[in-house]
Design an enzyme around this catalytic site. Structure first.
Site, mmCIF file in Angstrom:
data_model
loop_
_atom_site.group_PDB
_atom_site.id
_atom_site.type_symbol
_atom_site.label_atom_id
_atom_site.label_comp_id
_atom_site.label_asym_id
_atom_site.label_seq_id
_atom_site.Cartn_x
_atom_site.Cartn_y
_atom_site.Cartn_z
ATOM 1 N N GLU A 263 -23.016 2.961 -14.449
ATOM 2 C CA GLU A 263 -22.230 3.889 -13.634
ATOM 3 C C GLU A 263 -22.954 5.233 -13.592
ATOM 4 O O GLU A 263 -23.233 5.824 -14.642
ATOM 5 C CB GLU A 263 -20.823 4.085 -14.185
ATOM 6 C CG GLU A 263 -20.004 5.017 -13.291
ATOM 7 C CD GLU A 263 -18.662 5.435 -13.870
ATOM 8 O OE1 GLU A 263 -17.933 6.176 -13.162
ATOM 9 O OE2 GLU A 263 -18.341 5.054 -15.005
ATOM 10 N N ASP B 214 -24.411 10.458 -17.262
ATOM 11 C CA ASP B 214 -24.045 11.776 -16.750
ATOM 12 C C ASP B 214 -24.866 12.804 -17.507
ATOM 13 O O ASP B 214 -25.291 12.538 -18.636
ATOM 14 C CB ASP B 214 -22.547 12.048 -16.924
ATOM 15 C CG ASP B 214 -22.011 13.039 -15.905
ATOM 16 O OD1 ASP B 214 -22.457 14.207 -15.921
ATOM 17 O OD2 ASP B 214 -21.153 12.675 -15.091
ATOM 18 N N ASP C 295 -20.573 13.944 -5.516
ATOM 19 C CA ASP C 295 -20.624 15.015 -4.536
ATOM 20 C C ASP C 295 -21.297 14.452 -3.280
ATOM 21 O O ASP C 295 -22.400 13.907 -3.360
ATOM 22 C CB ASP C 295 -21.460 16.169 -5.105
ATOM 23 C CG ASP C 295 -21.439 17.409 -4.228
ATOM 24 O OD1 ASP C 295 -21.360 17.272 -2.987
ATOM 25 O OD2 ASP C 295 -21.527 18.518 -4.780
ATOM 26 N N LYS D 80 -24.845 18.951 3.004
ATOM 27 C CA LYS D 80 -25.944 19.761 3.538
ATOM 28 C C LYS D 80 -27.305 19.344 2.998
ATOM 29 O O LYS D 80 -28.334 19.770 3.525
ATOM 30 C CB LYS D 80 -25.700 21.240 3.217
ATOM 31 C CG LYS D 80 -24.483 21.831 3.913
ATOM 32 C CD LYS D 80 -24.347 23.314 3.572
ATOM 33 C CE LYS D 80 -23.144 23.927 4.271
ATOM 34 N NZ LYS D 80 -22.997 25.375 3.944
ATOM 35 N N ASP E 128 -13.842 9.543 -2.194
ATOM 36 C CA ASP E 128 -12.767 10.185 -1.438
ATOM 37 C C ASP E 128 -13.320 10.838 -0.177
ATOM 38 O O ASP E 128 -12.558 11.323 0.648
ATOM 39 C CB ASP E 128 -12.112 11.266 -2.303
ATOM 40 C CG ASP E 128 -13.130 12.312 -2.755
ATOM 41 O OD1 ASP E 128 -13.114 13.429 -2.217
ATOM 42 O OD2 ASP E 128 -13.970 12.014 -3.620
ATOM 43 N N THR F 222 -9.718 7.003 -11.802
ATOM 44 C CA THR F 222 -10.233 8.089 -12.631
ATOM 45 C C THR F 222 -9.318 9.310 -12.519
ATOM 46 O O THR F 222 -8.413 9.364 -11.677
ATOM 47 C CB THR F 222 -11.645 8.495 -12.194
ATOM 48 O OG1 THR F 222 -11.577 9.100 -10.894
ATOM 49 C CG2 THR F 222 -12.587 7.293 -12.152
ATOM 50 N N TYR G 221 -10.045 12.258 -11.379
ATOM 51 C CA TYR G 221 -10.159 12.888 -10.066
ATOM 52 C C TYR G 221 -9.541 12.029 -8.978
ATOM 53 O O TYR G 221 -8.941 12.539 -8.029
ATOM 54 C CB TYR G 221 -11.628 13.175 -9.742
ATOM 55 C CG TYR G 221 -12.188 14.351 -10.499
ATOM 56 C CD1 TYR G 221 -11.610 15.613 -10.378
ATOM 57 C CD2 TYR G 221 -13.283 14.211 -11.331
ATOM 58 C CE1 TYR G 221 -12.108 16.695 -11.071
ATOM 59 C CE2 TYR G 221 -13.794 15.295 -12.034
ATOM 60 C CZ TYR G 221 -13.205 16.533 -11.903
ATOM 61 O OH TYR G 221 -13.698 17.606 -12.590
ATOM 62 N N GLU G 222 -9.673 10.722 -9.107
ATOM 63 C CA GLU G 222 -9.098 9.850 -8.091
ATOM 64 C C GLU G 222 -7.590 10.032 -8.011
ATOM 65 O O GLU G 222 -7.011 10.067 -6.919
ATOM 66 C CB GLU G 222 -9.432 8.392 -8.405
ATOM 67 C CG GLU G 222 -8.910 7.411 -7.365
ATOM 68 C CD GLU G 222 -9.426 6.000 -7.582
ATOM 69 O OE1 GLU G 222 -9.047 5.119 -6.787
ATOM 70 O OE2 GLU G 222 -10.189 5.779 -8.533
#
Length: 257
Positions: free
Chosen positions: A51, A76, A125, A129, A159, A202, A204-205
């Site tokens: 992951e 991470d 993320d 840009k 998301d 998660t 954030y989810e």
């Protein structure tokens, strides 16, 4: 807060399945398990699932619980966040979990060609840009191709409507090298009983769902060398209406679904 972070870092040093190899350490010491994850770390031949950007490690731990026949490695660069999942795995005595603190850009320094069976990219993320930094851009697909077995699956859960549309467009533009396996436009309104691992949520989810955002899932395999994949023009895809760099800060008064 600083003391709490230092305490987490200190505790991470005591967890034997947490490997901390930022660039400076990698350059100084090298990495002992490249090509040897099966034989010298997990001590089995079960498939390895990685992951990327695992954050708190929730998805890594949940997948390890549900699929004991696989080995899971969460990666991470933020060790203090990773501590949460690592401490949970330690408390439960999970033997098919590892955490690696390093930069995603260094992946091929930690895994031999074909050593990884599947990748998960959870809520990255979208880098609207900066295509070069986007984790599903051709730059990163070539990096993944260095470590994935041929036909190994890349799973994206996001998301971001922009990242989903861009990644789907990239896959569709390269059918000779990419095989789309699953395409779910609304994870939590999919047919009952299908793809049950998508029910894992998660931190954030849960926030995105509470705010009315739709979660999307795309799984695809690289069926030919990634060098043959052609990048696409992303200007046709609508940008998200909320800031990817400030998780939960909306730019508009309404919520995009």
């Amino acid at each position: 807060m600083a003391k709490n972070k230092l305490a987490k870092f200190a505790d991470m040093e005591t967890i034997d399945f947490v490997l901390q190899y930022p660039f400076a350490v990698l350059q100084r010491d090298g990495f002992p398990y490249k090509g040897k994850w099966h034989s010298e770390f997990f001590h089995n031949n079960n498939p390895i699932v990685v992951e990327l950007g695992c954050g708190k490690g929730e998805y890594t731990v949940e997948l390890a619980r549900e699929f004991p026949e696989c080995n899971f490695i969460g990666i991470d660069i933020k060790g203090a966040r990773m501590w949460s999942g690592a401490s949970q795995a330690r408390a439960e005595g999970l033997k098919n979990v590892a955490f690696l603190r390093t930069s995603i850009e260094l992946l091929d320094q930690f895994f031999a060609p074909g050593e990884v069976s599947r990748l998960w990219i959870t809520f990255p993320d979208p880098q609207m840009k900066k295509q070069r930094k986007r984790l599903t851009s051709t730059r990163f697909l070539r990096l993944y191709d260095n470590i994935l077995e041929r036909g190994g699956v890349i799973n994206l859960k996001t998301d971001s409507p922009f990242l989903y549309a861009y990644t789907l467009g990239l896959c569709q533009a390269n059918p000779e090298a990419v095989d789309i396996i699953h395409n779910v436009v609304d994870v939590h309104n999919r047919p009952a009983g299908t793809l049950p691992f998508l029910d894992i949520k998660t931190h954030y989810e849960k926030q995105w769902i509470a705010r009315g955002l739709t979660i999307k899932y795309l799984a695809f395999a690289l069926t030919a060398p990634a060098d043959s994949i052609t990048e696409i023009d992303d200007t046709a895809f609508d940008r998200d209406t909320y800031r990817s760099y400030s998780r939960g800060t909306l730019e508009s008064e309404g919520l995009r679904t």
